[in-house]
Write a protein that holds these residues in place. Sequence first.
Motif, PDB file in Angstrom:
ATOM      1  N   LYS A   5       0.838  -1.196   0.000  1.00 26.28           N
ATOM      2  CA  LYS A   5       0.000   0.000   0.000  1.00 26.28           C
ATOM      3  C   LYS A   5       0.874   1.247   0.000  1.00 26.28           C
ATOM      4  O   LYS A   5       0.630   2.205  -0.732  1.00 26.28           O
ATOM      5  CB  LYS A   5      -0.915  -0.016   1.217  1.00 26.28           C
ATOM      6  CG  LYS A   5      -1.886   1.164   1.265  1.00 26.28           C
ATOM      7  CD  LYS A   5      -2.755   1.097   2.505  1.00 26.28           C
ATOM      8  CE  LYS A   5      -3.681   2.298   2.596  1.00 26.28           C
ATOM      9  NZ  LYS A   5      -4.467   2.310   3.823  1.00 26.28           N
ATOM     10  N   GLY A   8       2.297   1.783  -3.382  1.00 27.69           N
ATOM     11  CA  GLY A   8       1.270   2.336  -4.265  1.00 27.69           C
ATOM     12  C   GLY A   8       1.075   3.824  -4.035  1.00 27.69           C
ATOM     13  O   GLY A   8       0.954   4.603  -4.993  1.00 27.69           O
ATOM     14  N   LEU A   9       1.063   4.248  -2.779  1.00 35.56           N
ATOM     15  CA  LEU A   9       0.908   5.671  -2.459  1.00 35.56           C
ATOM     16  C   LEU A   9       2.150   6.462  -2.874  1.00 35.56           C
ATOM     17  O   LEU A   9       2.046   7.619  -3.293  1.00 35.56           O
ATOM     18  CB  LEU A   9       0.636   5.846  -0.964  1.00 35.56           C
ATOM     19  CG  LEU A   9      -0.717   5.321  -0.475  1.00 35.56           C
ATOM     20  CD1 LEU A   9      -0.783   5.330   1.041  1.00 35.56           C
ATOM     21  CD2 LEU A   9      -1.856   6.156  -1.069  1.00 35.56           C
ATOM     22  N   LEU A  12       1.805   6.935  -6.523  1.00 37.97           N
ATOM     23  CA  LEU A  12       0.797   7.975  -6.746  1.00 37.97           C
ATOM     24  C   LEU A  12       1.399   9.360  -6.552  1.00 37.97           C
ATOM     25  O   LEU A  12       1.175  10.276  -7.356  1.00 37.97           O
ATOM     26  CB  LEU A  12      -0.384   7.766  -5.791  1.00 37.97           C
ATOM     27  CG  LEU A  12      -1.477   8.855  -5.805  1.00 37.97           C
ATOM     28  CD1 LEU A  12      -2.180   8.876  -7.155  1.00 37.97           C
ATOM     29  CD2 LEU A  12      -2.478   8.637  -4.676  1.00 37.97           C
ATOM     30  N   SER A  15       3.795  10.147  -9.401  1.00 34.99           N
ATOM     31  CA  SER A  15       3.045  10.371 -10.644  1.00 34.99           C
ATOM     32  C   SER A  15       2.319  11.713 -10.651  1.00 34.99           C
ATOM     33  O   SER A  15       2.056  12.278 -11.714  1.00 34.99           O
ATOM     34  CB  SER A  15       2.030   9.244 -10.859  1.00 34.99           C
ATOM     35  OG  SER A  15       2.683   8.007 -10.981  1.00 34.99           O
ATOM     36  N   SER A  16       1.983  12.229  -9.457  1.00 34.42           N
ATOM     37  CA  SER A  16       1.286  13.522  -9.399  1.00 34.42           C
ATOM     38  C   SER A  16       2.191  14.675  -9.833  1.00 34.42           C
ATOM     39  O   SER A  16       1.714  15.716 -10.281  1.00 34.42           O
ATOM     40  CB  SER A  16       0.770  13.781  -7.971  1.00 34.42           C
ATOM     41  OG  SER A  16       1.834  14.147  -7.095  1.00 34.42           O
ATOM     42  N   SER A 146       1.052   9.126 -16.590  1.00 36.29           N
ATOM     43  CA  SER A 146       0.509  10.242 -15.810  1.00 36.29           C
ATOM     44  C   SER A 146       0.713  11.546 -16.561  1.00 36.29           C
ATOM     45  O   SER A 146      -0.174  12.415 -16.615  1.00 36.29           O
ATOM     46  CB  SER A 146       1.205  10.304 -14.451  1.00 36.29           C
ATOM     47  OG  SER A 146       0.827  11.459 -13.750  1.00 36.29           O
ATOM     48  N   SER A 180      -0.400  18.025  -4.898  1.00 38.65           N
ATOM     49  CA  SER A 180       0.823  17.273  -5.168  1.00 38.65           C
ATOM     50  C   SER A 180       1.849  17.460  -4.053  1.00 38.65           C
ATOM     51  O   SER A 180       2.572  16.525  -3.679  1.00 38.65           O
ATOM     52  CB  SER A 180       1.419  17.714  -6.507  1.00 38.65           C
ATOM     53  OG  SER A 180       2.587  16.992  -6.804  1.00 38.65           O
ATOM     54  N   LEU A 183       1.011  15.171  -1.119  1.00 40.42           N
ATOM     55  CA  LEU A 183       1.356  13.782  -1.451  1.00 40.42           C
ATOM     56  C   LEU A 183       2.864  13.559  -1.361  1.00 40.42           C
ATOM     57  O   LEU A 183       3.331  12.543  -0.838  1.00 40.42           O
ATOM     58  CB  LEU A 183       0.856  13.431  -2.853  1.00 40.42           C
ATOM     59  CG  LEU A 183      -0.654  13.266  -3.028  1.00 40.42           C
ATOM     60  CD1 LEU A 183      -1.008  13.148  -4.508  1.00 40.42           C
ATOM     61  CD2 LEU A 183      -1.150  12.033  -2.282  1.00 40.42           C
TER      62      LEU A 183
END
Length: 416
Positions: A5, A8-9, A12, A15-16, A146, A180, A183
């Motif tokens: 997890k 994955g974050l 993310l 990719s942002s 992305s 972004s 994140l």
Amino acid sequence: MSKQKHTGLTILAISSIPLILVLGNSMLIPVLPKMKSELGISQFQVSLVISAFSIAAAISIPVLGYLSDRFSRKAIIIPALILYGSGGLLAGAASAWFDNAYTWILAGRIMQGMGAAGTAPIAMALTGDLFKGGQQSKVLGLVEASNGFGKVISPIIGSLLALIFWYAAFFAFPIFCFMSLLLTIIFIKEKKTKKEPPPVGKYVKGLVSVFKTEGRWLFAAYITGATCLFTLFGILFYISDILEKDHQIDGVMKGLILAIPLLVMTTTSYITGSKIGKKMKLMKTLIIIGLLLMTTSFASLIFFKKLVAFFAVLSVSSIGTGLVLPCINSFITGSVPTDRRGFVTSLYGSVRFLGVAIGPPVFGSLMAWSRSGMFLVTAGLTLFCALLCMILIHVAKTKPAEDKESDSLFEKLQFT
């Protein structure tokens, strides 16, 4: 489970960063004709709104790439996102309340370009630091996807925001940057390095040695990446213009139509990135096939003016671009040691930005000269890149065991 997890974050969050970068130009493409009429400026001046951003980024990227190698990736990305959002605020405020708004818009765009220099190129280097082997290529494919997804949604977002007021897109930049930023701060954890950063002289010597041994194929890769972005933004500029002038299509419908070739490119990028792994021979083959598809598509466009047929043929070039970019990204990111990766990937980002910067003004000039000439010149350029890659990138044969032992493409590429 928790580690998966977290990964994955982390993906993310990474990719942002390129997603924010892409919004900087693509979101404004549908707004340019309206901006031109509202501010009473020329076609060349309106193209500078794109070019000022890209040129500022191209100049700043090598400096920020070096600083990211010397300090850390996050230490560059976080201030870059803040500067990016601040530039959007300045451009939006100028459009709404300032006299001589155009000058202040350009100033805001330059600020945004400088901030953009610390986003996607550094994110590529960060991906190389955090992920290894086939996972690295997969994440790089996601980063490129992305990037492409941002290109798909940004014309639509720009068109929707323009329904409020034409400069609303400028005020959207700080919001996206803030998301972004959160994140990045929360989910990206860099490995602490125990080594002291090398002094400038030693760092430069290391870079010189890299470009002495890898210079020929890096030249081909850089030119190819820049050409892909040059043709993409040039064609978008052309389409944005003809949709209003020749077909009287504006607003959200225009944004949706602009998104079609970008959606095709994004889908292809995602699939390519997920399949290539570390198969260098396959990467080279896909690069050449992609460039030949682009050449065929651009050369054929001279025969098609009806929108449906035009976009069907143009989609072939989008497939080609989607094949080329993830493979080029994987080659470049894995080509050098970690301590110099930031500069080399940033220089790649710099030439990509130059491609974006010259796309709209060059295509604007070619449009005034000849529609057929514009597409044939573009086809000639992509064919030249295909020949360069064919000649200058040689992949050495390696044993399967060697593939598992080494994480760096640097050790597996044989150059002319």
